[in-house]
Design a protein around this motif. Sequence first.
Motif, PDB file in Angstrom:
ATOM      1  N   ALA A  12       0.845  -1.191   0.651  1.00 11.27           N
ATOM      2  CA  ALA A  12       0.065  -0.326  -0.203  1.00 11.27           C
ATOM      3  C   ALA A  12       0.624   1.353  -0.266  1.00 11.27           C
ATOM      4  O   ALA A  12       0.752   2.221  -0.882  1.00 11.27           O
ATOM      5  N   LYS A  13       1.851   1.193   0.763  1.00 10.72           N
ATOM      6  CA  LYS A  13       2.865   2.150   0.664  1.00 10.72           C
ATOM      7  C   LYS A  13       3.577   2.633   0.061  1.00 10.72           C
ATOM      8  O   LYS A  13       4.128   3.915  -0.813  1.00 10.72           O
ATOM      9  N   ARG A  14       3.903   1.297  -1.184  1.00 13.04           N
ATOM     10  CA  ARG A  14       4.903   1.488  -2.095  1.00 13.04           C
ATOM     11  C   ARG A  14       4.206   1.669  -3.625  1.00 13.04           C
ATOM     12  O   ARG A  14       3.748   2.544  -4.835  1.00 13.04           O
ATOM     13  N   PHE A  15       3.053   1.397  -3.572  1.00 10.66           N
ATOM     14  CA  PHE A  15       1.810   0.994  -4.770  1.00 10.66           C
ATOM     15  C   PHE A  15       0.644   1.621  -4.419  1.00 10.66           C
ATOM     16  O   PHE A  15       0.332   1.410  -5.431  1.00 10.66           O
ATOM     17  N   GLY A  16       0.186   1.711  -3.300  1.00 16.27           N
ATOM     18  CA  GLY A  16      -1.654   2.426  -3.337  1.00 16.27           C
ATOM     19  C   GLY A  16      -2.896   1.237  -3.707  1.00 16.27           C
ATOM     20  O   GLY A  16      -3.649   1.877  -3.316  1.00 16.27           O
ATOM     21  N   VAL A  17      -1.661  -0.178  -2.879  1.00 16.91           N
ATOM     22  CA  VAL A  17      -2.818  -0.998  -3.568  1.00 16.91           C
ATOM     23  C   VAL A  17      -2.526  -2.091  -2.253  1.00 16.91           C
ATOM     24  O   VAL A  17      -1.406  -2.034  -1.780  1.00 16.91           O
ATOM     25  N   HIS A  18      -3.809  -2.064  -1.179  1.00 15.22           N
ATOM     26  CA  HIS A  18      -3.745  -2.477   0.251  1.00 15.22           C
ATOM     27  C   HIS A  18      -3.973  -4.222   0.156  1.00 15.22           C
ATOM     28  O   HIS A  18      -4.209  -4.617   0.294  1.00 15.22           O
ATOM     29  N   LYS A  19      -2.231  -5.227  -0.784  1.00 12.48           N
ATOM     30  CA  LYS A  19      -2.694  -6.611  -0.710  1.00 12.48           C
ATOM     31  C   LYS A  19      -0.874  -7.188  -0.551  1.00 12.48           C
ATOM     32  O   LYS A  19      -0.516  -6.621  -1.372  1.00 12.48           O
ATOM     33  N   ALA A  20      -0.691  -7.861   0.145  1.00 14.66           N
ATOM     34  CA  ALA A  20       0.463  -8.474  -0.016  1.00 14.66           C
ATOM     35  C   ALA A  20       0.905  -8.781  -1.560  1.00 14.66           C
ATOM     36  O   ALA A  20       0.190  -9.454  -2.374  1.00 14.66           O
TER      37      ALA A  20
END
Length: 183
Positions: A12-20
Amino acid sequence: MPVVSLSADQTAKRFGVHKAITNFPSSLTPQEEANVKVVLEYMEIAYSPKNNKGASSVKHLCAPGNTFAAPSTFPEADSAEAYSDSHARVMSSLQDLHIVQFDVVVAKENFVSLRYTATGSHIGEPHSGIAATRRKAEWTAAGNFVIDEQSGLIQHWWKDWDKMRMWKQLGWVRPDNDSVEFT
């Protein structure tokens, strides 16, 4: 190149998507990072029953004249926007469909490949005449993307999907399945 794992918070921090992301290259160029961000944002929208309202939901991530190929799973879709339309129809049946995690994400120059695990339950509209089964499924799929070097948007996407595994779990395989087209 070493492989790392990213937690949902790190992604999420790096790409804005909250998935592992279970398997990810330890280093990417700034352009490869940007390409991964476009693909993950597209996937986050396309796999959200709440946010995928069809082609208009993902248009800002798609290059003009882009193409899509998945003849065994979405034969009528010929662009990334058309896929979003088709997938929105599937999600009317699987109203809790979502990506569990990205199993592998790889980027090299203007190519991004990913494999992901998704899940959903048939709790919504009938699917191909089959009333809601209330059954849950988990499956994997893979996508290979080409990002347009000028615009930074999706130019082409090939998709492969373990559809039969999903269909069996959901109770969507009929006894006369050889005479039925997949939808």
